[in-house]
Design a protein around this motif. Structure first.
Motif, mmCIF file in Angstrom:
data_model
loop_
_atom_site.group_PDB
_atom_site.id
_atom_site.type_symbol
_atom_site.label_atom_id
_atom_site.label_comp_id
_atom_site.label_asym_id
_atom_site.label_seq_id
_atom_site.Cartn_x
_atom_site.Cartn_y
_atom_site.Cartn_z
ATOM 1 N N VAL A 1 0.843 -1.195 0.000
ATOM 2 C CA VAL A 1 0.000 0.000 0.000
ATOM 3 C C VAL A 1 0.879 1.246 0.000
ATOM 4 C CG1 VAL A 1 -1.662 1.336 1.353
ATOM 5 C CG2 VAL A 1 -1.903 -1.149 1.184
ATOM 6 N N GLN A 2 0.549 2.172 -0.863
ATOM 7 C CA GLN A 2 1.246 3.460 -0.884
ATOM 8 C C GLN A 2 0.224 4.574 -0.882
ATOM 9 O OE1 GLN A 2 3.955 3.455 -4.234
ATOM 10 N NE2 GLN A 2 5.597 2.628 -2.970
ATOM 11 N N LEU A 3 0.455 5.548 -0.023
ATOM 12 C CA LEU A 3 -0.444 6.689 0.108
ATOM 13 C C LEU A 3 0.364 7.961 -0.127
ATOM 14 C CD1 LEU A 3 -2.217 5.535 3.393
ATOM 15 C CD2 LEU A 3 -3.002 5.184 1.044
ATOM 16 N N GLN A 4 -0.030 8.742 -1.100
ATOM 17 C CA GLN A 4 0.705 9.953 -1.460
ATOM 18 C C GLN A 4 -0.198 11.162 -1.284
ATOM 19 O OE1 GLN A 4 4.095 10.268 -2.412
ATOM 20 N NE2 GLN A 4 3.510 12.393 -1.952
ATOM 21 N N ALA A 5 0.088 11.952 -0.264
ATOM 22 C CA ALA A 5 -0.718 13.137 0.025
ATOM 23 C C ALA A 5 -0.113 14.368 -0.624
ATOM 24 C CB ALA A 5 -0.823 13.341 1.530
ATOM 25 N N SER A 6 -0.980 15.289 -1.009
ATOM 26 C CA SER A 6 -0.536 16.551 -1.593
ATOM 27 C C SER A 6 -1.606 17.609 -1.371
ATOM 28 C CB SER A 6 -0.269 16.384 -3.089
ATOM 29 O OG SER A 6 -1.459 16.019 -3.766
ATOM 30 N N GLY A 7 -1.282 18.851 -1.705
ATOM 31 C CA GLY A 7 -2.258 19.923 -1.634
ATOM 32 C C GLY A 7 -2.066 20.901 -0.498
ATOM 33 N N GLY A 8 -1.103 20.624 0.376
ATOM 34 C CA GLY A 8 -0.852 21.542 1.459
ATOM 35 C C GLY A 8 -0.247 22.843 0.969
ATOM 36 N N GLY A 9 -0.194 23.819 1.864
ATOM 37 C CA GLY A 9 0.385 25.107 1.495
ATOM 38 C C GLY A 9 0.136 26.140 2.560
ATOM 39 N N LEU A 10 0.432 27.383 2.208
ATOM 40 C CA LEU A 10 0.245 28.519 3.110
ATOM 41 C C LEU A 10 -1.037 29.245 2.720
ATOM 42 C CD1 LEU A 10 1.287 30.487 5.282
ATOM 43 C CD2 LEU A 10 2.563 31.649 3.449
ATOM 44 N N VAL A 11 -1.894 29.473 3.703
ATOM 45 C CA VAL A 11 -3.171 30.131 3.446
ATOM 46 C C VAL A 11 -3.505 31.040 4.621
ATOM 47 C CG1 VAL A 11 -4.509 28.242 4.461
ATOM 48 C CG2 VAL A 11 -5.570 29.714 2.737
ATOM 49 N N THR B 1 -6.101 32.912 7.356
ATOM 50 C CA THR B 1 -7.285 32.499 8.095
ATOM 51 C C THR B 1 -8.537 32.807 7.284
ATOM 52 O OG1 THR B 1 -7.295 34.632 9.236
ATOM 53 C CG2 THR B 1 -6.251 32.785 10.377
ATOM 54 N N GLY B 2 -9.467 31.871 7.329
ATOM 55 C CA GLY B 2 -10.685 32.000 6.554
ATOM 56 C C GLY B 2 -10.585 31.426 5.158
ATOM 57 N N GLY B 3 -9.379 31.070 4.742
ATOM 58 C CA GLY B 3 -9.173 30.538 3.400
ATOM 59 C C GLY B 3 -9.486 29.059 3.305
ATOM 60 N N SER B 4 -9.246 28.505 2.115
ATOM 61 C CA SER B 4 -9.567 27.102 1.846
ATOM 62 C C SER B 4 -8.398 26.394 1.189
ATOM 63 C CB SER B 4 -10.790 27.011 0.913
ATOM 64 O OG SER B 4 -11.932 27.584 1.506
ATOM 65 N N LEU B 5 -8.323 25.104 1.418
ATOM 66 C CA LEU B 5 -7.380 24.230 0.740
ATOM 67 C C LEU B 5 -8.061 22.885 0.510
ATOM 68 C CD1 LEU B 5 -3.961 24.669 2.617
ATOM 69 C CD2 LEU B 5 -4.445 25.313 0.253
ATOM 70 N N ARG B 6 -7.629 22.183 -0.530
ATOM 71 C CA ARG B 6 -8.104 20.823 -0.733
ATOM 72 C C ARG B 6 -6.904 19.887 -0.777
ATOM 73 N NH1 ARG B 6 -11.489 17.812 -5.559
ATOM 74 N NH2 ARG B 6 -9.495 18.003 -6.648
ATOM 75 N N LEU B 7 -6.882 18.950 0.143
ATOM 76 C CA LEU B 7 -5.831 17.945 0.178
ATOM 77 C C LEU B 7 -6.268 16.720 -0.618
ATOM 78 C CD1 LEU B 7 -4.816 18.057 3.953
ATOM 79 C CD2 LEU B 7 -4.075 19.533 2.070
ATOM 80 N N SER B 8 -5.306 16.091 -1.255
ATOM 81 C CA SER B 8 -5.566 14.870 -2.013
ATOM 82 C C SER B 8 -4.641 13.767 -1.524
ATOM 83 C CB SER B 8 -5.313 15.103 -3.509
ATOM 84 O OG SER B 8 -6.145 16.111 -4.023
ATOM 85 N N CYS B 9 -5.122 12.550 -1.583
ATOM 86 C CA CYS B 9 -4.310 11.390 -1.222
ATOM 87 C C CYS B 9 -4.555 10.303 -2.263
ATOM 88 C CB CYS B 9 -4.670 10.887 0.167
ATOM 89 S SG CYS B 9 -3.855 9.337 0.629
ATOM 90 N N VAL B 10 -3.554 10.034 -3.061
ATOM 91 C CA VAL B 10 -3.651 8.976 -4.053
ATOM 92 C C VAL B 10 -3.230 7.672 -3.382
ATOM 93 C CG1 VAL B 10 -2.860 8.114 -6.270
ATOM 94 C CG2 VAL B 10 -3.182 10.565 -5.931
ATOM 95 N N ALA B 11 -4.114 6.696 -3.417
ATOM 96 C CA ALA B 11 -3.901 5.439 -2.701
ATOM 97 C C ALA B 11 -3.723 4.291 -3.678
ATOM 98 C CB ALA B 11 -5.079 5.165 -1.775
ATOM 99 N N SER B 12 -2.569 3.676 -3.661
ATOM 100 C CA SER B 12 -2.350 2.486 -4.484
ATOM 101 C C SER B 12 -2.285 1.271 -3.569
ATOM 102 C CB SER B 12 -1.054 2.621 -5.292
ATOM 103 O OG SER B 12 0.046 2.791 -4.429
ATOM 104 N N GLY B 13 -2.868 0.171 -4.031
ATOM 105 C CA GLY B 13 -2.906 -1.028 -3.208
ATOM 106 C C GLY B 13 -4.034 -1.033 -2.201
ATOM 107 N N VAL B 14 -4.926 -0.061 -2.287
ATOM 108 C CA VAL B 14 -6.073 0.040 -1.384
ATOM 109 C C VAL B 14 -7.338 -0.313 -2.152
ATOM 110 C CG1 VAL B 14 -7.492 1.616 -0.028
ATOM 111 C CG2 VAL B 14 -5.009 1.781 0.088
ATOM 112 N N ASN B 15 -8.197 -1.090 -1.510
ATOM 113 C CA ASN B 15 -9.482 -1.450 -2.107
ATOM 114 C C ASN B 15 -10.564 -0.584 -1.469
ATOM 115 O OD1 ASN B 15 -11.858 -2.585 -2.959
ATOM 116 N ND2 ASN B 15 -11.187 -4.702 -2.653
ATOM 117 N N PHE B 16 -11.065 0.387 -2.218
ATOM 118 C CA PHE B 16 -12.056 1.326 -1.681
ATOM 119 C C PHE B 16 -13.395 0.658 -1.388
ATOM 120 C CE2 PHE B 16 -9.097 4.366 -1.659
ATOM 121 C CZ PHE B 16 -9.309 5.613 -2.238
ATOM 122 N N ARG B 17 -13.559 -0.591 -1.828
ATOM 123 C CA ARG B 17 -14.787 -1.326 -1.513
ATOM 124 C C ARG B 17 -14.648 -2.121 -0.234
ATOM 125 N NH1 ARG B 17 -16.859 -3.769 -7.357
ATOM 126 N NH2 ARG B 17 -17.026 -1.766 -8.435
#
Length: 119
Positions: free
Chosen positions: A1-11, A13-29
């Protein structure tokens, strides 16, 4: 299983960010997914989880501001973070595991992505 997170940054207060995590070897079911965070000098804490059936759970301090979702077609888990506060500053980690009665048990961790909220 490999999990790769991204999307962080400097923002601001009151702002928004969207984090993503690409998951390989994971069964979402079968597997449940979660986001954790760790602020400097503090222990890692649960943020949000999404079960394999789609149910979502959040820590109280992010309810109404954060939203976790998943897309099985591209094996990605998202964390939409709105109305960010200074206390949301932390390294955010994606995890795969089991969601039980009121608790998530992580089996796999990805590398973190840093979220910094400034005033």
């Amino acid at each position: 299983v490999q999990l790769q997170a991204s999307g962080g940054g400097l923002v601001q207060t009151g702002g928004s960010l969207r984090l993503s995590c690409v998951a390989s070897g994971v069964n979402f079911r079968r597997d449940d997914m979660a986001w954790y965070r760790q602020a400097p000098g503090k222990e890692r804490e649960f943020v949000a989880a999404v079960g394999w059936r789609g149910g979502t759970f959040y820590r109280d301090s992010v309810k109404g501001r954060f939203s976790i979702s998943k897309d099985a077609t591209d094996s990605t888990v998202y964390l939409q973070m709105n109305s960010l506060e200074i206390d949301d500053t932390a390294m955010y980690y994606c995890a795969a595991g089991r969601l039980g009665l009121g608790a998530f048990s992580p089996n796999y961790w990805g590398r973190g992505t840093l979220v910094t909220v400034s005033s």
